[in-house]
Design a protein around this motif. Structure first.
Motif, PDB file in Angstrom:
ATOM      1  N   GLY A 323       0.368  -0.870   0.151  1.00 46.57           N
ATOM      2  CA  GLY A 323       0.245   0.237  -0.033  1.00 46.57           C
ATOM      3  C   GLY A 323       0.442   1.995  -0.417  1.00 46.57           C
ATOM      4  N   LEU A 324       2.105   1.143  -0.658  1.00 50.86           N
ATOM      5  CA  LEU A 324       2.549   1.903  -0.923  1.00 50.86           C
ATOM      6  C   LEU A 324       3.667   2.856   0.703  1.00 50.86           C
ATOM      7  CD1 LEU A 324       0.939   4.339  -3.544  1.00 50.86           C
ATOM      8  CD2 LEU A 324       2.807   1.744  -3.800  1.00 50.86           C
ATOM      9  N   THR A 325       3.270   2.304   1.819  1.00 51.03           N
ATOM     10  CA  THR A 325       3.245   2.917   3.063  1.00 51.03           C
ATOM     11  C   THR A 325       4.039   2.237   3.936  1.00 51.03           C
ATOM     12  OG1 THR A 325       1.516   2.376   3.916  1.00 51.03           O
ATOM     13  CG2 THR A 325       1.780   4.710   3.156  1.00 51.03           C
ATOM     14  N   VAL A 326       4.938   2.784   4.880  1.00 52.52           N
ATOM     15  CA  VAL A 326       5.766   1.671   6.041  1.00 52.52           C
ATOM     16  C   VAL A 326       5.576   2.441   7.144  1.00 52.52           C
ATOM     17  CG1 VAL A 326       7.712   0.085   6.799  1.00 52.52           C
ATOM     18  CG2 VAL A 326       7.146   0.088   4.251  1.00 52.52           C
ATOM     19  N   LYS A 327       4.926   2.508   8.056  1.00 49.78           N
ATOM     20  CA  LYS A 327       4.770   3.592   9.060  1.00 49.78           C
ATOM     21  C   LYS A 327       5.281   2.324  10.608  1.00 49.78           C
ATOM     22  CE  LYS A 327       0.756   5.865   7.333  1.00 49.78           C
ATOM     23  NZ  LYS A 327      -0.528   6.086   7.387  1.00 49.78           N
ATOM     24  N   THR A 328       4.673   1.277  10.817  1.00 55.96           N
ATOM     25  CA  THR A 328       4.618   1.065  11.915  1.00 55.96           C
ATOM     26  C   THR A 328       5.659  -0.666  12.243  1.00 55.96           C
ATOM     27  OG1 THR A 328       2.123   1.336  12.231  1.00 55.96           O
ATOM     28  CG2 THR A 328       3.419  -0.003  13.483  1.00 55.96           C
ATOM     29  N   VAL A 329       6.986  -0.713  12.912  1.00 50.64           N
ATOM     30  CA  VAL A 329       7.875  -1.789  12.658  1.00 50.64           C
ATOM     31  C   VAL A 329       7.001  -2.381  14.242  1.00 50.64           C
ATOM     32  CG1 VAL A 329      10.098  -2.422  12.987  1.00 50.64           C
ATOM     33  CG2 VAL A 329       9.361  -0.456  11.648  1.00 50.64           C
ATOM     34  N   MET A 330       7.447  -3.607  14.404  1.00 51.68           N
ATOM     35  CA  MET A 330       7.230  -4.896  15.857  1.00 51.68           C
ATOM     36  C   MET A 330       8.185  -4.916  15.195  1.00 51.68           C
ATOM     37  SD  MET A 330       5.090  -7.473  17.054  1.00 51.68           S
ATOM     38  CE  MET A 330       3.647  -6.276  17.583  1.00 51.68           C
ATOM     39  N   ILE A 331       9.178  -5.043  16.905  1.00 52.21           N
ATOM     40  CA  ILE A 331      10.741  -5.198  16.595  1.00 52.21           C
ATOM     41  C   ILE A 331      10.850  -6.249  17.803  1.00 52.21           C
ATOM     42  CG2 ILE A 331      13.561  -4.715  17.996  1.00 52.21           C
ATOM     43  CD1 ILE A 331      13.093  -1.582  17.230  1.00 52.21           C
ATOM     44  N   ASP A 332      10.909  -7.756  17.954  1.00 52.24           N
ATOM     45  CA  ASP A 332      10.913  -8.857  18.636  1.00 52.24           C
ATOM     46  C   ASP A 332      12.335  -8.923  19.385  1.00 52.24           C
ATOM     47  OD1 ASP A 332      10.140 -11.449  19.824  1.00 52.24           O
ATOM     48  OD2 ASP A 332      10.995 -12.171  17.886  1.00 52.24           O
ATOM     49  N   ALA A 333      12.553  -9.207  20.213  1.00 51.91           N
ATOM     50  CA  ALA A 333      13.604  -9.489  21.242  1.00 51.91           C
ATOM     51  C   ALA A 333      14.242 -10.632  21.433  1.00 51.91           C
ATOM     52  CB  ALA A 333      13.575  -8.815  21.753  1.00 51.91           C
ATOM     53  N   GLY A 334      14.237 -11.969  20.373  1.00 52.68           N
ATOM     54  CA  GLY A 334      14.435 -13.013  20.855  1.00 52.68           C
ATOM     55  C   GLY A 334      14.552 -13.691  22.118  1.00 52.68           C
ATOM     56  N   HIS A 335      13.665 -15.348  22.290  1.00 53.41           N
ATOM     57  CA  HIS A 335      13.828 -15.377  23.526  1.00 53.41           C
ATOM     58  C   HIS A 335      13.159 -14.622  24.639  1.00 53.41           C
ATOM     59  CE1 HIS A 335      16.285 -18.762  22.048  1.00 53.41           C
ATOM     60  NE2 HIS A 335      16.800 -17.396  21.132  1.00 53.41           N
ATOM     61  N   GLY A 336      13.992 -14.768  26.033  1.00 52.30           N
ATOM     62  CA  GLY A 336      12.875 -13.990  27.227  1.00 52.30           C
ATOM     63  C   GLY A 336      12.617 -15.153  28.568  1.00 52.30           C
ATOM     64  N   GLY A 337      12.934 -14.131  30.061  1.00 47.33           N
ATOM     65  CA  GLY A 337      12.018 -14.806  30.789  1.00 47.33           C
ATOM     66  C   GLY A 337      12.868 -16.232  30.898  1.00 47.33           C
ATOM     67  N   LYS A 338      12.010 -17.675  30.840  1.00 42.87           N
ATOM     68  CA  LYS A 338      12.764 -19.471  30.646  1.00 42.87           C
ATOM     69  C   LYS A 338      13.163 -19.347  30.497  1.00 42.87           C
ATOM     70  CE  LYS A 338       8.508 -21.300  29.444  1.00 42.87           C
ATOM     71  NZ  LYS A 338       7.795 -22.503  29.327  1.00 42.87           N
ATOM     72  N   ASP A 339      13.423 -18.973  28.762  1.00 38.55           N
ATOM     73  CA  ASP A 339      14.501 -18.895  28.002  1.00 38.55           C
ATOM     74  C   ASP A 339      15.007 -18.886  27.546  1.00 38.55           C
ATOM     75  OD1 ASP A 339      15.271 -19.540  25.604  1.00 38.55           O
ATOM     76  OD2 ASP A 339      13.630 -19.628  24.086  1.00 38.55           O
TER      77      ASP A 339
END
Length: 550
Positions: A323-339
């Motif tokens: 749709g010709l736009t890039v507005k929102t990026v989700m950043i995923d920090a791998g693993h976490g917590g018990k992992d």
């Protein structure tokens, strides 16, 4: 309630299936209005009777199974109600006389005789129990003197694992969780072990006020006591989740949807779970039968782009999709917590990728992006929930950050991945580690991925990965760091499966290599990596805008 009795007596009316279903819908509306009210157990019982009477006329096993489900739910949910023994007695009769399940009928009667010794069905239950015991093996052949129920349209069989030993043990259905929006839902069925499963999609029937339904039958699986029989959702396209047992030792999970355009059912392991992805058309309008993406399809390898063409020249293929736009990026920090992820040379992966994620988020916000995180603290989030969050939030790009490790300490370098078949042993090894499975299981995962990747942003993700990889390496080398580029690779990562936007997985380096681990412990180096990623995403967005202006 009198309407039920009058309908049964009226042979002219009772011949029509639609009349029975309309009556069932009326009972269902009463039940849904107050599922814990005084009429709820009686309504469940009568819905069982409606389907039992209908089955006697249709000779469909599916109608008898529906009756079994309702009787079971009545007896299980309202154990102290005076009609619970009636439900168990009717259930045993259907099992014995109509479904030729003498053993199951005997077990049902055993429960009735043990729990409801003062109930009004006790003596009838004793008589039926004696009859079943007296018939012995002949009970299984009783169908010779009875109408044979026709088989309904078969459900699509699937297997979580090919392990034959697991099939001999009962598995616990631990729970059902979901992430939902107005046009996307991901449902995850958590199991204590692997299980064979079948699923079937049922179209909506507006004339009977029935929604789109997808049910999954899990063989040799029993719901845990904490699992509710039904959960009203009304969140986006997901309306309700129901759990029952159409037959003993088989659990059925029924999903009710407002609208369905396409759906996928697949299994993941460690821990074992069955994942259901459902997408709906905008506005909830259903114009054609939904597409089952779980079925095997022919997949053609994309043609390799010429190396002389810069990544930005691939963008025309993306314009319509994005749709010709890039507005929102989700950043995923791998693993976490018990992992904790990879842990070598004073580095715990979960801590350092979270640090880079926050650095990257600040840089992207400064460049005008909206930024979302799958996690901003040290918490555990299942892999399948990460892209589900991105889909529900309708983000434009998904970036998952990781730190690699290898048994060979001399292996080092930066790598960027996109979702596709693993084309090298190294890519299979990395995917196995990030997915927490063995390399041998990757080959099974390849078949699942073949079903899914036509619905992914594969080419777009590859173009994004190339920009990010090139920018990261260029940025750190410009400041004197002698980092190695391992290039862009493809592999089947759980965390990228089902993403509806361009998505990549970045391996920032190998903590198992002493030299690279020293770099990764340096905040200035991590900051440069974040700079490289942020600049690449900005270039990606600018390229789209340039082509939109042409």
């Amino acid at each position: 309630m009198n309407q039920f009795r009058s309908l049964v007596k009226n042979s002219t009316q009772a011949r029509y299936r639609s009349n029975w279903k309309r009556l069932e819908d009326k009972f269902l509306a009463i039940y849904q209005a107050n599922p814990d009210g005084a009429y709820a157990p009686k309504v469940l019982y009568y819905m069982g009777r409606v389907n039992e009477e209908l089955a006697k006329r249709s000779y469909l096993s599916s109608d008898f199974q529906a009756a079994v489900d309702y009787y079971n739910r009545c007896a299980r949910r309202f154990t102290r109600h005076s009609w619970s023994d009636d439900a168990l007695y009717r259930l045993a009769r259907v099992q014995y006389y109509n479904l030729n399940q003498a053993t199951n009928a005997r077990r049902t009667l055993n429960k009735l005789l043990t729990t409801y010794k003062t109930g009004d069905k006790y003596q009838e239950a004793v008589a039926l129990h004696r009859k079943i015991l007296g018939s012995g093996d002949k009970a299984n052949n009783a169908s010779a003197s009875r109408p044979v129920a026709k088989k309904s349209t078969p459900a699509v069989p699937r297997r979580v694992s090919s392990s034959s030993s697991a099939a001999s043990k009962n598995v616990s259905l631990k729970g059902v969780r979901f992430t939902s929006s107005n046009d996307y839902t991901r449902v995850v069925i958590d199991l204590s072990g692997d299980a064979n499963y079948r699923y079937k999609f049922l179209n909506a029937d507006p004339s009977r006020n029935l929604p789109f339904r997808l049910y999954i039958d899990l063989e040799k699986t029993l719901p845990a006591s904490s699992v509710k029989d039904d959960m009203k959702i009304y969140d986006g396209i997901l309306r309700m989740i129901r759990v029952g047992k159409p037959v003993p030792t088989t659990s059925r999970v029924v999903l009710d949807f407002e609208a369905v355009q396409k759906y996928t059912v697949f299994a993941l392991e460690n821990p074992y779970r069955v994942v259901v992805d459902v997408s709906a058309p905008k506005g909830g309008v259903q114009s054609h039968p939904p597409v089952d993406l779980s079925k095997k399809v022919a997949v053609h390898k994309p043609k390799k782009a010429s190396r002389t063409i810069p990544p930005s020249r691939k963008v025309p293929d993306l314009v319509e999709q994005l749709g010709l736009t890039v507005k929102t990026v989700m950043i995923d920090a791998g693993h976490g917590g018990k992992d904790p992820g990879a842990s070598r040379n004073r580095i715990r992966e979960k801590d350092y990728v979270l640090k880079v994620a926050k650095m990257l988020g600040k840089k992207l916000k400064a460049k005008g992006f909206n930024v979302l995180y799958t996690r901003s603290t040290d918490v555990f989030i299942p892999l399948e929930e990460r892209t589900a969050k991105a889909n529900v939030q309708k983000v434009d790009l998904f970036v998952s950050l990781h730190i690699n490790a290898n048994k060979k300490r001399n292996v080092h370098g930066i790598e960027t991945y996109y979702l596709n078949l693993a084309r090298s042993k190294s890519a299979r090894r990395v995917a196995a580690r990030e997915n927490a499975i063995t390399e041998k299981r990757i080959s099974d995962l390849q078949f699942i991925l073949t079903d899914l990747m036509l619905n992914s942003k594969m080419q777009e993700s590859k173009a994004l990965a190339e920009l990010v990889q090139k920018s990261m390496v260029k940025t750190v080398r410009a400041r004197g760091w002698k980092s190695k580029s391992n290039g862009v690779r493809s592999a089947p990562f759980y965390v990228l499966m089902g993403a509806k936007m361009p998505s990549i997985l970045v391996e920032l380096g190998y903590c198992s290599n002493a030299t690279e681990a020293k770099r990764l412990r340096n905040s200035s180096y991590l900051n440069l990596l974040a700079d490289g990623i942020a600049n690449a995403l900005s270039t990606y967005r600018r390229n789209l805008k340039n082509y939109a202006a042409m």
